[in-house]
Design a protein around this motif. Structure first.
Motif, short mmCIF file in Angstrom:
data_model
loop_
_atom_site.label_atom_id
_atom_site.label_comp_id
_atom_site.label_asym_id
_atom_site.label_seq_id
_atom_site.Cartn_x
_atom_site.Cartn_y
_atom_site.Cartn_z
N ALA A 436 46.54 34.72 8.76
CA ALA A 436 45.85 34.36 10.00
C ALA A 436 44.93 35.48 10.48
CB ALA A 436 46.87 34.02 11.08
N ILE A 437 45.33 36.73 10.26
CA ILE A 437 44.53 37.85 10.72
C ILE A 437 43.18 37.93 10.02
CG2 ILE A 437 45.45 39.53 9.07
CD1 ILE A 437 45.41 41.59 11.35
N ASP A 438 43.10 37.33 8.83
CA ASP A 438 41.86 37.37 8.05
C ASP A 438 41.02 36.11 8.19
OD1 ASP A 438 42.37 39.91 6.96
OD2 ASP A 438 43.68 39.06 5.43
N PHE A 439 41.56 35.10 8.87
CA PHE A 439 40.83 33.85 9.03
C PHE A 439 39.54 34.09 9.81
CE2 PHE A 439 40.25 29.84 11.57
CZ PHE A 439 39.75 29.09 10.51
N THR A 440 38.43 33.63 9.28
CA THR A 440 37.05 33.83 9.77
C THR A 440 36.61 35.28 9.73
OG1 THR A 440 37.47 34.12 12.16
CG2 THR A 440 37.31 31.84 11.35
N ASN A 441 37.39 36.13 9.09
CA ASN A 441 36.99 37.53 8.93
C ASN A 441 36.72 37.89 7.48
OD1 ASN A 441 37.15 38.41 11.69
ND2 ASN A 441 39.38 38.32 11.52
N VAL A 442 37.10 37.01 6.56
CA VAL A 442 36.86 37.23 5.13
C VAL A 442 36.21 35.98 4.56
CG1 VAL A 442 37.89 37.71 2.88
CG2 VAL A 442 38.83 38.79 4.93
N GLY A 443 35.07 36.14 3.94
CA GLY A 443 34.36 34.98 3.38
C GLY A 443 33.22 35.42 2.49
N GLY A 444 32.48 34.43 2.00
CA GLY A 444 31.38 34.75 1.11
C GLY A 444 30.72 33.48 0.59
N PHE A 445 30.46 33.44 -0.70
CA PHE A 445 29.82 32.27 -1.28
C PHE A 445 30.22 32.14 -2.75
CE2 PHE A 445 26.91 35.88 -0.78
CZ PHE A 445 26.59 36.20 -2.08
N TYR A 446 30.20 30.87 -3.24
CA TYR A 446 30.53 30.62 -4.63
C TYR A 446 29.40 29.83 -5.28
CZ TYR A 446 32.03 25.95 -2.99
OH TYR A 446 32.07 24.70 -2.42
N VAL A 447 29.34 29.90 -6.60
CA VAL A 447 28.31 29.18 -7.34
C VAL A 447 28.55 27.69 -7.19
CG1 VAL A 447 27.34 28.73 -9.63
CG2 VAL A 447 27.96 31.07 -8.98
N LYS A 448 27.52 26.96 -6.80
CA LYS A 448 27.65 25.53 -6.62
C LYS A 448 28.15 24.87 -7.90
CE LYS A 448 24.96 21.42 -5.33
NZ LYS A 448 23.61 20.91 -4.97
N GLY A 449 29.22 24.09 -7.77
CA GLY A 449 29.81 23.43 -8.92
C GLY A 449 30.85 24.26 -9.65
N ASP A 450 31.01 25.53 -9.25
CA ASP A 450 31.97 26.40 -9.92
C ASP A 450 32.67 27.29 -8.89
OD1 ASP A 450 33.49 27.91 -11.61
OD2 ASP A 450 31.81 28.95 -12.57
N PRO A 451 33.63 26.74 -8.13
CA PRO A 451 34.31 27.51 -7.07
C PRO A 451 35.04 28.74 -7.58
CG PRO A 451 34.72 25.15 -6.82
CD PRO A 451 34.07 25.34 -8.16
N SER A 452 35.29 28.83 -8.89
CA SER A 452 35.98 30.01 -9.42
C SER A 452 35.05 31.21 -9.54
CB SER A 452 36.58 29.69 -10.80
OG SER A 452 35.55 29.45 -11.75
N ASN A 453 33.75 30.98 -9.40
CA ASN A 453 32.76 32.05 -9.51
C ASN A 453 32.25 32.37 -8.10
OD1 ASN A 453 30.65 33.75 -10.11
ND2 ASN A 453 29.76 32.44 -11.70
N TYR A 454 32.88 33.35 -7.47
CA TYR A 454 32.58 33.57 -6.05
C TYR A 454 32.48 35.06 -5.70
CZ TYR A 454 37.70 34.20 -5.95
OH TYR A 454 38.98 34.61 -6.20
N VAL A 455 31.81 35.28 -4.58
CA VAL A 455 31.67 36.60 -3.98
C VAL A 455 32.35 36.54 -2.62
CG1 VAL A 455 30.04 38.32 -3.11
CG2 VAL A 455 29.41 36.89 -5.08
N PHE A 456 33.18 37.50 -2.28
CA PHE A 456 33.75 37.48 -0.95
C PHE A 456 33.96 38.91 -0.44
CE2 PHE A 456 37.61 38.15 -3.27
CZ PHE A 456 38.57 38.63 -2.37
N GLY A 457 33.94 39.03 0.88
CA GLY A 457 34.10 40.32 1.48
C GLY A 457 34.34 40.19 2.98
#
Length: 462
Positions: A436-457
């Motif tokens: 819960a402490i990280d909800f809306t505090n950690v995020g990023g983007f993933y390659v469309k069609g491939d959710p396993s290929n993502y950037v987050f921070g």
């Protein structure tokens, strides 16, 4: 305010003198129980309500029109029959199960109101406002204006559920009083005549540190409004509202938030952040909410979120799985920067800095062997559509000195990152299943069609 409705029933028997012209008698064989309007035949809907709401939660639902369940002097219309079930489902999933999942079954069974009454129209007040809901004696919640509710519109559903969360806050406040420190935050600024557009326009209530005009009407309403907005509108809405209200209002609104969070933890052992997270999950999954809790939506607004920082040494990397695909890109950049001029520079982190007019600076932080840290800026434009898809376009550098000169120095080492960004369409999103402490505090983007290929921070807020 607690309301008490007392109904006096008078039964008047009128005797009539009846004359019969003959002594013939006829026996009337009528089962009057068939005509008992106080106990109508149970319908399929009634049985569903019983199994869904009454049996598991001991809650009575009154949806058949009964003027005596509200102020009898007001003109109120009944709820349309087809709206009863979706209303119950909304109550169930966005309120009861949210608290049940976080606070447990014992809590919700103990504190939940035992009766919900549904009406179709608003309840109009003499001051021009309308009542959307009331909580009476901690046991009964009355909801109005349900005939106008579009259940395919997530914003409308949230608005109605905000009423429930507001009223439920009043109920638990009757069990445990609001902390005195809460009223002190804006003491002297409360205005009972909150609908007065002269003394309490939205701009004034906001500048004084109230989350809504109605919040200014009394400390209890203020507390309930803060709770309801934080849960139903979400943390990003609250932060954005506070930020745009001025420095003084910001400090007051954040102080109120802290007192609310502490109240739930101290007196009910409830992690308020978990409540926020669970509510958001429900409205996203069940009602297709794509704004209030959307990273893409808030990034498009340009008023709150300013960046995403990718740092391999950050705590979140040890808590949540990283993407093997992007890890390979990051490792390529790390090795590439170290190889430039055989200077063995060290890649520290990468930050995406989103600016106005869809401008983006990708800032690469690195350290040389002497321990000096440098920034290297790479200029991009970005575009986000309504589906939260984002694309990056490399543009001419927006400078030639300082961080831009450093970018030229190590440029050959970051080619893999530039190729990755410009050759894909990405989808902005949060990292799911976080604490819960990280909800809306950690995020990023993933390659469309491939959710396993993502950037987050870490999400950087202005």
């Amino acid at each position: 305010m607690k309301k008490l409705n007392v109904l006096f029933r008078y039964s008047v028997f009128v005797g009539a003198l009846i004359f019969f012209s003959c002594s013939k008698e006829e026996k009337l064989d009528v089962d009057i129980t068939q005509y008992n309007i106080d106990a109508p035949v149970k319908s399929e809907l009634d049985n569903w309500i019983k199994s869904t709401l009454t049996d598991p939660y001991n809650i009575e639902l009154i949806y058949r029109f009964d003027r005596n369940e509200t102020d009898p002097e007001r003109n109120i219309s009944p709820i349309e029959l087809e709206r009863v079930k979706p209303t119950v489902e909304a109550i169930l999933y966005t309120y009861l199960k949210v608290y049940e999942s976080v606070a447990g079954k014992a809590f919700i069974k103990q504190y939940t109101p035992k009766q919900f009454v549904l009406y179709g129209s608003p309840s109009y007040n003499t001051n021009g406002s309308i009542t959307l809901g009331t909580a009476e004696g901690g046991r009964k919640v009355v909801l109005y204006e349900l005939n106008e509710l579009n259940f395919s519109n997530a914003a409308q559903v949230r608005r109605k559920m905000r009423t429930i969360h507001h009223e439920f806050t009043h109920i638990i406040n009757q069990m445990i009083a609001i902390p005195p420190a809460f009223e002190q935050v804006t003491k002297g600024d409360y205005e009972a005549d909150w609908t007065n557009n002269t003394s309490n326009p939205e701009s004034v209530s906001r500048s004084l540190g109230f989350i809504s005009r109605y919040a200014r009407s009394a400390p209890g309403e203020d507390f309930a409004e803060v709770v309801a907005h934080l849960i139903v509108e979400g943390q990003l809405y609250y932060d954005n509202y506070a930020k745009a209200s001025g420095a003084d209002a910001y400090s007051k609104l954040k102080r109120k938030e802290a007192l609310v969070v502490d109240y739930f933890k101290q007196y009910f052992n409830i992690d308020f952040r978990e409540l926020q997270k669970e509510f958001a999950k429900v409205v996203v999954e069940r009602y297709n909410e794509n704004q209030a809790f959307s990273l893409g939506y808030w990034l498009r607004q340009g008023t709150l979120i300013s960046g995403i920082k990718i740092d391999p040494l950050a705590v979140y990397n040890s808590k949540y799985p990283t993407s093997e695909a992007f890890n390979a890109v990051y490792e390529n950049v790390r090795a590439g920067i170290a190889a430039v001029g055989n200077a063995n520079r060290r890649l520290d982190n990468i930050e995406f800095q989103f600016g106005p007019n869809n401008q983006l600076e990708v800032v690469v932080t690195y350290t040389n062997t002497a321990g000096t840290t440098y920034l290297a800026n790479y200029s991009y434009n970005y575009s986000i559509n309504a589906e939260n898809e984002i694309t990056f376009t490399k543009v001419e550098q927006r400078g030639t000195s300082g961080a831009y000169a450093n970018a030229s120095t190590i440029g050959s080492g970051v080619t893999a990152l530039q190729t990755y960004l410009t050759s894909n369409t990405f989808v902005l999103d949060w990292i799911h299943d976080v604490e819960a402490i990280d909800f809306t505090n950690v995020g990023g983007f993933y390659v469309k069609g491939d959710p396993s290929n993502y950037v987050f921070g870490n999400i950087i807020k202005q």
